[in-house]
Design an enzyme around this catalytic site. Structure first.
Site, mmCIF file in Angstrom:
data_model
loop_
_atom_site.group_PDB
_atom_site.id
_atom_site.type_symbol
_atom_site.label_atom_id
_atom_site.label_comp_id
_atom_site.label_asym_id
_atom_site.label_seq_id
_atom_site.Cartn_x
_atom_site.Cartn_y
_atom_site.Cartn_z
ATOM 1 N N GLU A 225 -4.378 29.361 -13.060
ATOM 2 C CA GLU A 225 -3.416 30.050 -12.188
ATOM 3 C C GLU A 225 -2.254 29.875 -12.010
ATOM 4 O O GLU A 225 -1.410 30.593 -11.799
ATOM 5 C CB GLU A 225 -4.379 29.948 -10.753
ATOM 6 C CG GLU A 225 -4.023 31.141 -9.868
ATOM 7 C CD GLU A 225 -2.717 30.692 -8.998
ATOM 8 O OE1 GLU A 225 -2.114 31.712 -8.323
ATOM 9 O OE2 GLU A 225 -2.355 29.415 -9.072
ATOM 10 N N HIS A 326 3.622 23.640 -2.219
ATOM 11 C CA HIS A 326 4.116 23.348 -3.619
ATOM 12 C C HIS A 326 5.020 21.604 -3.392
ATOM 13 O O HIS A 326 5.901 21.439 -4.257
ATOM 14 C CB HIS A 326 4.792 24.104 -4.467
ATOM 15 C CG HIS A 326 4.009 24.922 -5.223
ATOM 16 N ND1 HIS A 326 4.259 25.744 -6.027
ATOM 17 C CD2 HIS A 326 2.609 25.257 -4.888
ATOM 18 C CE1 HIS A 326 3.268 26.598 -6.640
ATOM 19 N NE2 HIS A 326 2.348 26.483 -5.882
#
Length: 376
Positions: A225, A326
């Site tokens: 992904e 992230h």
């Protein structure tokens, strides 16, 4: 099926997350994470199939097959890759997935060479304050401004090659997880290992309750992904709708939260299916699951890869709020339990659009959108 907070085993969920975080799985190197999830599916007694590269398709049988549902989360995480071996014995690296070198600085990591592994750390090019003084703070933020220091006696490119390290080797970033007593969890790679853990917790609750859902529910675990291909190769034709579980961004300008479940209304690829999203909102209200809605600007998920591969399915996205996505990520157990609860509610809910049982049909039973009152 009555859904309560007690239906989701939060201890089981956190144990699954701890185990997954301990397994390195940057995109391109997800084999051991696949093994771990398959072992857990075996323990739960849920049958599954693997694609050639290792995406997992597990099936919880329902009372009917047509108009099946899918729930998806991804096993792969961000990472890095060796771009160049420098004459100094340091390594130039490039990112796997989209993340800033700002969060790579200081990271501990493992280099997966062809036949062995080596430990190291990612540092800015000017890392010594006693040598560079204020120049340390003046460096630009860029992947060209960092390098990987191998924790071995290396002073040249030839020394590095003797270790078996070469261009293209994958680098896994240490997660450094902390599970706090107040329910907060701080770690790298919560995107999307926390989503996988929530999905497994929902599946464990469904298996434990022993009540078959109205239709087959496929639990999909994807492996690419973070680089965009995600759910493109793991769906089956019977699936009519798919619920993606991933991280939501709790940042200024966003409506996501670290508590409750965040129902995404749109991301950079466009709006999610109006009917499926509305259904999820209704289920959250019906089962008193705390929720909020959000729209994401710089975000895509397994839903996008499924649609781009040609799947004619309704898609929606539910998320657990992540602070510093992230980067050095933080979530709360409350959001993970809320996501798992809504996943169970979705799996057990009745089919509302009967026409979706067929891939193609006529206008009979086709959905309507709300209409404005002509009287004003």
């Amino acid at each position: 099926m009555i859904l309560t907070l007690a239906s989701i085993d939060a201890g089981y969920l956190c144990d699954r997350l701890r185990t997954l975080l301990a397994i390195a799985s940057p995109t391109g190197l997800t084999d051991e994470a696949v093994w771990e999830v398959c072992r857990e599916l075996d323990r739960l007694g849920v049958p599954y199939e693997l694609t050639r590269r290792g995406a997992i398709r597990a099936c919880l049988k329902g009372r009917e097959t047509a108009s099946a549902r899918a729930v998806v989360a991804h096993l792969d995480t961000l990472g890095a890759q060796v771009k160049r071996i420098k004459e100094t014995g340091r390594l130039e690296v490039v990112p796997i997935g989209h993340w800033s070198s700002r969060f790579a600085e200081g990271a501990r990591c493992t280099i997966f060479a062809e036949d062995t592994t080596w430990r190291g750390g990612i540092l800015p090019l000017k890392a010594s304050g006693h040598t560079f003084n204020e120049e340390v703070d003046e460096q630009p933020v860029s992947w060209r401004q960092v390098e990987l220091r191998i924790d071995a006696e290396v002073r040249s490119a030839e020394d590095v090659r003797r270790l078996g390290i070469d261009v293209g080797d994958i680098v896994a970033i240490d997660p450094q997880p902390e599970f706090l007593d107040n329910g907060f969890i701080v770690s790298r790679h919560l995107d999307d290992k926390a989503g996988v853990a929530a999905m497994l917790a929902a599946l464990e609750a469904l298996v434990r309750e022993g009540v078959p859902p109205p239709v087959d529910v496929f639990f999909l675990f994807t492996i690419a992904e973070e680089v965009g291909s995600g759910a493109s190769s793991v769906l089956v034709p019977d699936v009519a709708s798919m619920l993606t579980i991933d991280n939501g961004t709790t940042a200024p300008g966003q409506n996501s939260d670290e508590f409750g479940v965040t129902i995404a209304m749109a991301d950079q690829t466009g709006p999610f299916d109006w009917h499926l999203t509305r259904k999820l909102v209704g289920l959250a209200r019906e089962h008193e699951i705390p929720f909020q809605k959000d729209v994401f600007r710089y975000y895509r998920s397994d839903s996008a890869s499924a649609l781009e591969s040609g799947a004619d399915i309704r898609t929606a996205l539910i998320t657990f709020g992540v602070d510093a996505s992230h980067g050095y990520e933080r979530i709360h157990t409350h959001a993970l339990v809320s996501v798992a609860r809504l996943t169970v509610a979705y799996a057990m809910s009745p089919v509302e659009i009967g026409r979706d049982r067929a891939l193609l049909s006529n206008l009979d039973g086709f959905t309507h959108q709300p209409q404005a009152d002509p009287a004003g």
